[in-house]
Design a protein around this motif. Structure first.
Motif, mmCIF file in Angstrom:
data_model
loop_
_atom_site.group_PDB
_atom_site.id
_atom_site.type_symbol
_atom_site.label_atom_id
_atom_site.label_comp_id
_atom_site.label_asym_id
_atom_site.label_seq_id
_atom_site.Cartn_x
_atom_site.Cartn_y
_atom_site.Cartn_z
ATOM 1 N N PHE A 27 -9.615 7.513 -1.664
ATOM 2 C CA PHE A 27 -8.771 8.424 -0.883
ATOM 3 C C PHE A 27 -9.391 9.831 -0.874
ATOM 4 C CE2 PHE A 27 -5.389 11.555 -0.551
ATOM 5 C CZ PHE A 27 -4.608 11.075 0.489
ATOM 6 N N SER A 84 0.321 11.624 5.400
ATOM 7 C CA SER A 84 0.069 10.766 4.248
ATOM 8 C C SER A 84 1.232 10.848 3.256
ATOM 9 C CB SER A 84 -1.256 11.180 3.586
ATOM 10 O OG SER A 84 -1.523 10.361 2.497
ATOM 11 N N ARG A 143 -0.347 5.622 1.904
ATOM 12 C CA ARG A 143 -1.060 6.884 1.633
ATOM 13 C C ARG A 143 -2.361 6.947 2.439
ATOM 14 N NH1 ARG A 143 -3.340 7.714 -4.433
ATOM 15 N NH2 ARG A 143 -4.543 5.909 -3.767
ATOM 16 N N LEU A 144 -3.119 5.841 2.416
ATOM 17 C CA LEU A 144 -4.417 5.835 3.097
ATOM 18 C C LEU A 144 -4.242 5.816 4.624
ATOM 19 C CD1 LEU A 144 -7.453 5.812 2.566
ATOM 20 C CD2 LEU A 144 -7.381 3.320 2.666
#
Ligand code: NAP
Length: 450
Positions: free
Chosen positions: A240, A263, A281-282
């Protein structure tokens, strides 16, 4: 009782004899060859319907990486939608553990009345392995076996018949089909090489394959869970952070802050609605990976990635602003092939949405609209609905809001808008409330975009 098929759940309920074709396969991805086989089987065997059943965890493919079942399922659903005789079933992908055909047939037998006969449809290569299948004697009792064979000379039909009959008392039908020389392996290879797959797959799924995990099948490395170093695991913090540093150089500071906001918001939505937080998140971080290009550069990006045949020329010419999600998914899938397919799909769909959004697709779509840096219209109303509404209702409210803005700004609508709108209005009719004429549904009227 669980739903087997949205279209054919009541087949045979009236007591009349019915024939149901069962099109089992990995469908990685589905293509026009599969659809043609099903259509010719339907005609040849006088089937009332054909149910496509994407495998969950195929037993003979334990040593291979197979694309995420949800991605394969979504593509099959989109591919069969236009044929009223076809439908897709989740029964194998929803079942835990290895996928065995005998379990599927037992489940179907419990669901459908005895007057519904089953025809399990496979290719000749698969039929030749039936002697090794679990519960094959029972399979022979539960279903006919319909084997698609090529033109005379292209398969040794007698040898195949002998092999199958030696395996069990099958009610066997060898059906000659005008096999199109298309294979899922070939399609994945073409995607990996940036070649056109137009006319090999239905138009309805061509765009979806922009993020197809082509590397998964060509020996790409496994992620940390299976021994890969942390820095290479696409769901790791290190991966990330490495992408975050790259993104900062690719887009404007404002866009970069927006991406971080998306995100974080996507993570909050994932926690609220029980999704994979690391994927959220990614996906949020990478969704605008290609947003640094202007209109002409976005068109050039389509050519660079050899996607001209997959994207409607009207979109490329008239709506270049929607291209960045599709090109980002393709480019990221090629450059960083470990990124899971469902993340790439969410990125590919975040601008235009789709009639069959996955939970991650919806979370990213919503997060893009409501992240803290967005400050206009009825965004606060949507923010307040997080956790109060279901994920799908919240997504549809967000979609409705964006469509309304497009009308308000006299912007062109993406050609898929009607299909998406109708798919969700059918599932989410507005009850007892009327709109305020500005896309909002609360008691207050909003001022629209500032
Ligand atoms: P597959 O890899 O998807 O298919 C094998 C071959 O047949 C490929 O060439 C494929 O073309 C083609 N094909 C796929 N689906 C077809 C269909 N319905 N009709 C005609 N040709 C088709 O699948 P598989 O692993 O062999 O499995 C096929 C079915 O048999 C699945 O439902 C699976 O669960 C079942 N099966 C059960 C057992 C068991 O119960 N023990 C064992 C093996 C298979 P593409 O590569 O282009 O897709």
């Amino acid at each position: 009782m669980a739903v087997i098929s949205e279209r054919f759940d009541s087949l045979g309920a009236g007591g009349a004899p019915a024939k149901l074709g069962l099109m089992g396969g990995t469908f990685d991805p589905i293509h026009n060859g599969h659809l043609r086989v099903a259509e010719e089987m339907r005609e040849a065997l006088d089937l009332d319907a054909v149910l496509f059943i994407p495998t969950g965890a195929p037993v003979f493919k334990r040593d291979q990486n197979v694309t995420d079942p949800e991605v394969r399922f979504a593509n099959v659903r989109a591919a069969v939608a236009g044929n009223p005789h076809f439908d897709v079933s989740r029964i194998e992908i929803d079942r835990e553990g290895d996928t065995f055909t005998v379990d599927t047939l037992r489940q179907l037998r419990e669901h459908y009345p005895e007057n519904v006969e089953f025809y399990f449809i496979v290719g000749s290569d698969t039929a030749a392995t039936v002697g090794k299948w679990k519960g094959r004697e029972e399979i022979a009792q539960l279903a006919h076996l319909a084997v698609a064979v090529g033109r005379p000379g292209s398969a040794d039909a007698d040898a195949l018949r002998e092999a199958v009959m030696a395996a069990g008392p099958f009610q066997l039908h060898l059906v000659r089909v005008s096999v199109l020389e298309i294979s899922s392996t070939d399609i994945r290879e073409r995607l990996a090489q940036g070649k056109s797959i137009r006319y090999f797959v239905p138009e309805s799924i061509g765009k979806n394959l922009a993020g197809y995990p082509v590397g998964a099948h060509s020996g790409r490395p496994e992620c940390a869970a299976s021994g890969k170093p942390e820095s290479e695991d696409p769901l790791s913090k290190a991966f990330f952070n490495a992408r975050k540093a790259e993104l900062e150089k690719r887009v404007s500071p404002k866009r970069f802050q927006h991406s971080l906001g998306v995100s974080d918001t996507c993570v909050q939505l994932a926690k609220e609605y029980g999704l994979d937080v690391k994927k959220a998140r990614l996906a949020g971080l990478l969704h605008d990976w290609d947003k640094g290009y202007d209109d002409d550069q976005a068109r050039a990006r389509v050519r660079e990635l050899h996607m001209e045949d997959e994207i409607d020329p009207y979109i490329v010419e008239q709506m270049p602003g929607v291209l960045h999600g599709i090109t980002a998914a393709r480019a990221l899938g090629q450059e960083l092939p470990g990124i899971p397919a469902d993340i790439l799909q969410a990125i590919s769909r975040h601008t235009t949405a789709a009639p069959d959004m996955s939970p991650l697709d919806m979370a990213l779509y919503i997060a893009d609209a409501i992240e803290p840096n967005r400050q206009f219209g009825r965004i606060d109303e949507l923010r307040a609905a997080v956790g109060r509404e279901t994920l799908e209702e919240l997504y549809f409210q967000t979609y409705e809001y964006w469509v309304f803005l497009l009308f308000e700004r006299r912007k062109p609508l993406h050609p898929d808008t009607i299909a998406i709108w109708n798919a969700y209005t059918a599932r989410h009719p507005r009850k007892g409330k009327r709109g305020n004429g500005d896309g909002s549904v609360s008691g207050k009227k909003h001022k629209g975009k500032k």
